[in-house]
Design a protein around this motif. Structure first.
Motif, PDB file in Angstrom:
ATOM      1  N   VAL A 293       0.950  -1.052   0.114  1.00  0.00           N
ATOM      2  CA  VAL A 293       0.070  -0.099   0.130  1.00  0.00           C
ATOM      3  C   VAL A 293       0.858   1.165   0.154  1.00  0.00           C
ATOM      4  O   VAL A 293       1.723   1.319   0.851  1.00  0.00           O
ATOM      5  CB  VAL A 293      -1.008  -0.059   1.167  1.00  0.00           C
ATOM      6  CG1 VAL A 293      -1.812   1.288   1.132  1.00  0.00           C
ATOM      7  CG2 VAL A 293      -1.856  -1.214   1.121  1.00  0.00           C
ATOM      8  N   ASP A 294       0.776   2.092  -0.998  1.00  0.00           N
ATOM      9  CA  ASP A 294       1.200   3.269  -0.883  1.00  0.00           C
ATOM     10  C   ASP A 294       2.857   3.251  -0.972  1.00  0.00           C
ATOM     11  O   ASP A 294       3.669   3.898  -0.278  1.00  0.00           O
ATOM     12  CB  ASP A 294       0.762   4.262  -0.024  1.00  0.00           C
ATOM     13  CG  ASP A 294      -0.512   4.484  -0.301  1.00  0.00           C
ATOM     14  OD1 ASP A 294      -0.996   4.877  -1.414  1.00  0.00           O
ATOM     15  OD2 ASP A 294      -1.373   4.933   0.807  1.00  0.00           O
ATOM     16  N   GLY A 295       3.380   1.994  -1.721  1.00  0.00           N
ATOM     17  CA  GLY A 295       4.933   1.866  -1.735  1.00  0.00           C
ATOM     18  C   GLY A 295       5.251   1.144  -0.549  1.00  0.00           C
ATOM     19  O   GLY A 295       6.407   0.989  -0.304  1.00  0.00           O
ATOM     20  N   ASP A 296       4.779   0.646   0.220  1.00  0.00           N
ATOM     21  CA  ASP A 296       5.095   0.175   1.720  1.00  0.00           C
ATOM     22  C   ASP A 296       4.787  -1.285   1.785  1.00  0.00           C
ATOM     23  O   ASP A 296       3.557  -1.610   1.158  1.00  0.00           O
ATOM     24  CB  ASP A 296       4.314   0.606   3.033  1.00  0.00           C
ATOM     25  CG  ASP A 296       4.985   2.203   3.121  1.00  0.00           C
ATOM     26  OD1 ASP A 296       5.890   2.455   2.978  1.00  0.00           O
ATOM     27  OD2 ASP A 296       4.156   2.993   3.670  1.00  0.00           O
ATOM     28  N   LEU A 297       5.639  -2.172   2.260  1.00  0.00           N
ATOM     29  CA  LEU A 297       5.277  -3.679   2.333  1.00  0.00           C
ATOM     30  C   LEU A 297       4.625  -3.864   3.507  1.00  0.00           C
ATOM     31  O   LEU A 297       5.175  -3.512   4.790  1.00  0.00           O
ATOM     32  CB  LEU A 297       6.607  -4.359   2.321  1.00  0.00           C
ATOM     33  CG  LEU A 297       6.604  -5.971   2.291  1.00  0.00           C
ATOM     34  CD1 LEU A 297       5.679  -6.489   1.246  1.00  0.00           C
ATOM     35  CD2 LEU A 297       8.071  -6.500   2.317  1.00  0.00           C
ATOM     36  N   LEU A 298       3.523  -4.439   3.483  1.00  0.00           N
ATOM     37  CA  LEU A 298       2.660  -4.650   4.978  1.00  0.00           C
ATOM     38  C   LEU A 298       2.279  -6.306   5.203  1.00  0.00           C
ATOM     39  O   LEU A 298       2.178  -6.928   4.419  1.00  0.00           O
ATOM     40  CB  LEU A 298       1.376  -4.037   4.864  1.00  0.00           C
ATOM     41  CG  LEU A 298       1.367  -2.514   4.309  1.00  0.00           C
ATOM     42  CD1 LEU A 298       0.019  -1.876   4.161  1.00  0.00           C
ATOM     43  CD2 LEU A 298       2.211  -1.475   5.456  1.00  0.00           C
ATOM     44  N   LEU A 299       2.531  -6.429   6.769  1.00  0.00           N
ATOM     45  CA  LEU A 299       2.166  -7.633   6.917  1.00  0.00           C
ATOM     46  C   LEU A 299       0.955  -7.358   8.162  1.00  0.00           C
ATOM     47  O   LEU A 299       1.463  -6.784   9.044  1.00  0.00           O
ATOM     48  CB  LEU A 299       3.274  -8.331   7.847  1.00  0.00           C
ATOM     49  CG  LEU A 299       2.883  -9.831   8.423  1.00  0.00           C
ATOM     50  CD1 LEU A 299       2.410 -10.684   7.282  1.00  0.00           C
ATOM     51  CD2 LEU A 299       4.225 -10.384   9.414  1.00  0.00           C
ATOM     52  N   ASN A 300      -0.286  -8.028   8.029  1.00  0.00           N
ATOM     53  CA  ASN A 300      -1.233  -7.746   8.922  1.00  0.00           C
ATOM     54  C   ASN A 300      -1.581  -6.119   8.954  1.00  0.00           C
ATOM     55  O   ASN A 300      -1.767  -5.700  10.169  1.00  0.00           O
ATOM     56  CB  ASN A 300      -1.180  -8.320  10.021  1.00  0.00           C
ATOM     57  CG  ASN A 300      -1.122  -9.703   9.806  1.00  0.00           C
ATOM     58  OD1 ASN A 300      -1.538 -10.356   9.016  1.00  0.00           O
ATOM     59  ND2 ASN A 300      -0.061 -10.358  10.807  1.00  0.00           N
ATOM     60  N   PRO A 491       7.834  -1.223  -3.940  1.00  0.00           N
ATOM     61  CA  PRO A 491       9.024  -1.654  -2.956  1.00  0.00           C
ATOM     62  C   PRO A 491       9.951  -2.575  -3.510  1.00  0.00           C
ATOM     63  O   PRO A 491       9.502  -3.329  -4.382  1.00  0.00           O
ATOM     64  CB  PRO A 491       8.029  -2.615  -1.746  1.00  0.00           C
ATOM     65  CG  PRO A 491       6.585  -2.362  -1.842  1.00  0.00           C
ATOM     66  CD  PRO A 491       6.517  -1.795  -3.458  1.00  0.00           C
ATOM     67  N   VAL A 492      11.210  -2.323  -3.012  1.00  0.00           N
ATOM     68  CA  VAL A 492      12.238  -3.073  -3.499  1.00  0.00           C
ATOM     69  C   VAL A 492      12.968  -3.939  -2.561  1.00  0.00           C
ATOM     70  O   VAL A 492      13.154  -3.360  -1.236  1.00  0.00           O
ATOM     71  CB  VAL A 492      13.325  -2.210  -3.901  1.00  0.00           C
ATOM     72  CG1 VAL A 492      14.726  -2.898  -4.274  1.00  0.00           C
ATOM     73  CG2 VAL A 492      12.908  -1.398  -5.286  1.00  0.00           C
ATOM     74  N   LEU A 493      13.326  -5.222  -2.899  1.00  0.00           N
ATOM     75  CA  LEU A 493      13.906  -6.101  -1.864  1.00  0.00           C
ATOM     76  C   LEU A 493      15.281  -6.353  -2.616  1.00  0.00           C
ATOM     77  O   LEU A 493      15.379  -6.624  -3.753  1.00  0.00           O
ATOM     78  CB  LEU A 493      13.312  -7.424  -1.590  1.00  0.00           C
ATOM     79  CG  LEU A 493      11.941  -7.201  -1.048  1.00  0.00           C
ATOM     80  CD1 LEU A 493      11.436  -8.666  -1.099  1.00  0.00           C
ATOM     81  CD2 LEU A 493      12.266  -6.612   0.549  1.00  0.00           C
ATOM     82  N   ILE A 494      16.596  -6.301  -1.740  1.00  0.00           N
ATOM     83  CA  ILE A 494      17.926  -6.651  -2.317  1.00  0.00           C
ATOM     84  C   ILE A 494      17.848  -8.034  -2.314  1.00  0.00           C
ATOM     85  O   ILE A 494      18.108  -8.567  -1.206  1.00  0.00           O
ATOM     86  CB  ILE A 494      19.020  -6.006  -1.772  1.00  0.00           C
ATOM     87  CG1 ILE A 494      18.843  -4.630  -1.585  1.00  0.00           C
ATOM     88  CG2 ILE A 494      20.275  -6.281  -2.236  1.00  0.00           C
ATOM     89  CD1 ILE A 494      18.755  -3.750  -2.924  1.00  0.00           C
ATOM     90  N   SER A 495      17.529  -8.804  -3.678  1.00  0.00           N
ATOM     91  CA  SER A 495      17.574 -10.093  -3.678  1.00  0.00           C
ATOM     92  C   SER A 495      18.611 -10.798  -3.697  1.00  0.00           C
ATOM     93  O   SER A 495      19.080 -12.077  -3.534  1.00  0.00           O
ATOM     94  CB  SER A 495      16.474 -10.644  -4.589  1.00  0.00           C
ATOM     95  OG  SER A 495      16.750  -9.609  -5.879  1.00  0.00           O
ATOM     96  N   GLU A 496      19.819 -10.210  -3.979  1.00  0.00           N
ATOM     97  CA  GLU A 496      21.193 -10.695  -3.845  1.00  0.00           C
ATOM     98  C   GLU A 496      21.885  -9.630  -3.723  1.00  0.00           C
ATOM     99  O   GLU A 496      22.315  -8.384  -4.322  1.00  0.00           O
ATOM    100  CB  GLU A 496      21.606 -11.636  -5.166  1.00  0.00           C
ATOM    101  CG  GLU A 496      20.802 -12.833  -5.435  1.00  0.00           C
ATOM    102  CD  GLU A 496      21.431 -13.642  -6.624  1.00  0.00           C
ATOM    103  OE1 GLU A 496      22.477 -13.565  -7.199  1.00  0.00           O
ATOM    104  OE2 GLU A 496      20.491 -14.273  -7.267  1.00  0.00           O
ATOM    105  N   THR A 497      23.177  -9.679  -2.898  1.00  0.00           N
ATOM    106  CA  THR A 497      24.311  -9.114  -3.033  1.00  0.00           C
ATOM    107  C   THR A 497      25.334  -9.756  -2.117  1.00  0.00           C
ATOM    108  O   THR A 497      24.958 -10.770  -1.542  1.00  0.00           O
ATOM    109  CB  THR A 497      24.087  -7.627  -2.370  1.00  0.00           C
ATOM    110  OG1 THR A 497      25.253  -6.740  -2.309  1.00  0.00           O
ATOM    111  CG2 THR A 497      23.815  -7.735  -0.748  1.00  0.00           C
ATOM    112  N   GLY A 498      26.567  -9.187  -2.104  1.00  0.00           N
ATOM    113  CA  GLY A 498      27.605 -10.163  -1.179  1.00  0.00           C
ATOM    114  C   GLY A 498      28.902 -10.072  -1.896  1.00  0.00           C
ATOM    115  O   GLY A 498      29.107  -9.512  -3.008  1.00  0.00           O
ATOM    116  N   GLY A 499      29.753 -11.071  -1.628  1.00  0.00           N
ATOM    117  CA  GLY A 499      31.265 -11.218  -2.302  1.00  0.00           C
ATOM    118  C   GLY A 499      31.566 -12.773  -1.700  1.00  0.00           C
ATOM    119  O   GLY A 499      30.923 -13.272  -0.680  1.00  0.00           O
TER     120      GLY A 499
END
Length: 587
Positions: A293-300, A491-499
């Motif tokens: 909702v409005d760019g926010d990821l909501l749980l309950n 909404p964006v989740l960083i689904s991969e990053t690292g080294g």
């Protein structure tokens, strides 16, 4: 429709099987080429025996070279390269055979042979009758075997083909090891004539109420079939009625004050019983709602930041055939990290992971292996795509932990055909289940204005996953500070990053492959995304080192070393860096 078996009593066929490699693919109908012993062209008098006949390889004269009772003894479930070490890198056909006793007097009205997963293609025979075939190495399938089972001894044959195919999903190129075998359990499920094949529970919240809808797929229902659903702890009973498509459906409204909603902090589960005449299934479910909702990821209805980690399904010495102890070990690491979320990459993991996540309060991203270079324009591949989505979703659509269905990973956003097909797949997922969020792991683009999302697929997703490796493959670890946020956007989740780092290899922070270098990447990455209003969480790559044939330098030798833990369970410095960041995010 997926056959629901987990809550039912069943006969396990796990245990010792016979496995026979068939590298030259000669044994499918091989003995049909031989002549009868009364043929004039057979002066030796050779009498061929069926490959299914016990003792055929010991006969006098010319012995049979291939017999399903005389293979390598292996455990099922198992990955064959871990069971037969000389076939560790073998890709091709392997024949599996299992004899088992069946008591017809104790069976139900109908029986179904169910496989948790076979990698990659399977063809199945029971007592010499071909049941059918299945493609896809990570999703369940079943056959009705009521007419093929016999009282007493039965013989089950499975031809498994784990070759990599350009027209497969995944296709021939991946960055993980190709573990061939019957990697998950096999069972026979017996049910009454009228039975519940599957059900789906949906939860919708309003300010004061919790609205439930339950659909049930009932086989062999008749006009007077009574179908009900009940939640004993909530004192709720629902009478289901058939709609025009023959699906039984019913609804109930509860007061929010009477319900404890499922969440990572309180993973409350309720028993649900679904009954149709003499058949009753019992399951444990959580009641919750996920939304954007409005760019926010909501749980309950409340904003949540996902503290996550990605992981493969693999265990040293076992391949992809995990047991409950392996699942428990993963959750111990995930809990120690302080996660409330995990990405199960890059294919459907065992159902036990989702059920354990329900119990532990871990939010999940699940996906199918639509990975890298899929031929999106091929109609047969599109149908396979839908099949794998359907088999995963129908298996796990009652798991409260599963919040995100991912439709693709690192596909080319400049491919016009891909940009036509993937929105169709997103729509297909919503047709199957519109109570969860649709996502995909995408790339960002660097522009003069900073780092931006230019993938047209984002318009069709509820949440966008971003795979980026600043500080490892390119740029600096803190370059994601340049990500051009849109707080009201998707909404964006960083689904991969690292080294990468090899456990025990130490040096300066600027020395690649050291634990110190990897830890510095994690510090830079977490600092860069912290406070970005569009980024709703992250799942760095990856929990533990895993087998990857393309990774062959001196530090890797067939392993992807981006794990926070190595394949033996030893923690690297970056594990503690991420843990510290998540502790701060929780406060």
């Amino acid at each position: 429709m997926h056959l629901l078996s987990y809550p039912r009593e069943s006969v396990s066929l796990d245990g010792t099987w016979q496995a026979i490699p068939d590298q030259y693919e000669m044994y499918d109908g091989y003995f049909e080429d031989f002549v009868d012993d009364d043929d004039d062209d057979n002066p030796a008098g050779f009498s061929p025996k069926s490959i299914y006949e016990l003792g055929a390889s010991e006969q006098e004269g010319m012995p049979v070279d291939f017999n399903v009772h005389d293979g390598y003894s292996v455990d099922v479930p198992a990955s064959w390269g871990e069971e037969i070490t000389e076939f560790r890198h073998y890709e091709g056909w392997v024949w599996f055979a299992k004899t088992f006793d069946w008591d017809a007097d104790t069976a139900g009205d109908s029986s179904h042979l169910k496989f948790g997963a076979v990698n990659y293609r399977a063809e199945v025979w029971l007592n010499g009758e071909r049941l059918g075939e299945h493609e896809g190495g990570f999703t369940p399938f079943s056959f009705d075997v009521t007419d093929e089972l016999v009282d007493g001894e039965n013989l089950l044959i499975v031809k498994v083909d784990n070759k990599r195919y350009d027209d497969g999903i995944p296709n021939a190129s991946t960055d993980w090891f190709n573990f061939g075998g019957i990697n998950r359990s096999v069972e026979v499920v017996s049910v009454p004539e009228t039975y519940v094949r599957n059900y789906k529970l949906e939860t919708e919240l309003s300010e004061d109420s919790v609205d439930l809808q339950l659909d049930a797929w009932v086989e062999n229902a008749v006009d007077d079939t009574e179908v009900t659903a009940s939640f004993p702890k909530l004192d709720v009973s629902i009478e289901l009625t058939a709609d025009d498509d023959g699906v039984f459906t019913g609804e109930a409204t509860l007061s929010r004050d009477d319900v404890t909603l499922w969440s990572p902090s309180d993973p409350q589960l309720y028993t649900v019983r679904v009954a149709a005449d003499d058949d009753t299934i019992e399951d444990e479910v959580g009641l919750r709602e996920v939304d954007v909702v409005d760019g926010d990821l909501l749980l309950n209805g409340e904003e949540i930041w996902l503290r996550g980690i990605a992981l493969h399904e693999e265990s040293a010495g076992k391949g992809r055939a995990l047991n409950l102890e392996d699942v428990e070990e993963r959750f111990e690491w995930i809990t120690e990290l302080g996660c409330n979320y995990a990405r199960l990459a890059h294919y459907p993991h065992t159902e036990a992971m989702a059920r354990k996540a329900d119990e532990e309060g871990l939010i999940l991203w699940e996906e199918i292996p639509a990975y890298w270079h899929i031929n999106f324009g091929d109609e047969e591949i599109q149908e396979l795509y839908r099949q794998q989505l359907r088999e995963l979703i129908q298996r796990d659509w009652n798991r409260a932990s599963v919040a995100l269905w991912s439709i693709a990973n690192e596909t080319d956003h400049k491919d016009d055909t891909r940009n036509e097909v993937l929105p169709e797949m997103a729509d297909y997922v919503r047709e199957l289940d519109d109570t969860r969020l649709v996502t995909a792991a995408c790339f960002v683009d660097e522009t003069d204005d900073g780092i931006v999302l230019k993938d047209p697929l984002q318009e069709h997703l509820d949440v966008v996953g971003i795979n980026q490796y600043y500080g490892w493959y390119y740029g600096d670890a803190d370059d994601m500070e340049q990500f051009q946020e849109n707080p009201d956007g998707t909404p964006v989740l960083i689904s991969e990053t690292g080294g990468g780092a090899k456990w025990g290899h130490h040096g300066d922070e600027d020395e690649r492959w050291t634990e110190e270098f990897q830890a510095a990447i994690y510090r830079g990455q977490t600092d860069a995304i912290d406070g970005n209003d569009q980024i709703a969480g992250m799942a760095p790559w990856i929990l533990f080192d895993f087998r990857a044939p393309m990774r062959q330098n001196d530090h890797q030798r067939g392993y992807n070393r981006k794990g926070l833990v190595d394949q033996h369970g030893r923690k690297k410095q970056a594990f503690h860096v991420l843990r510290g960041f998540y502790q701060e995010k929780r406060s």
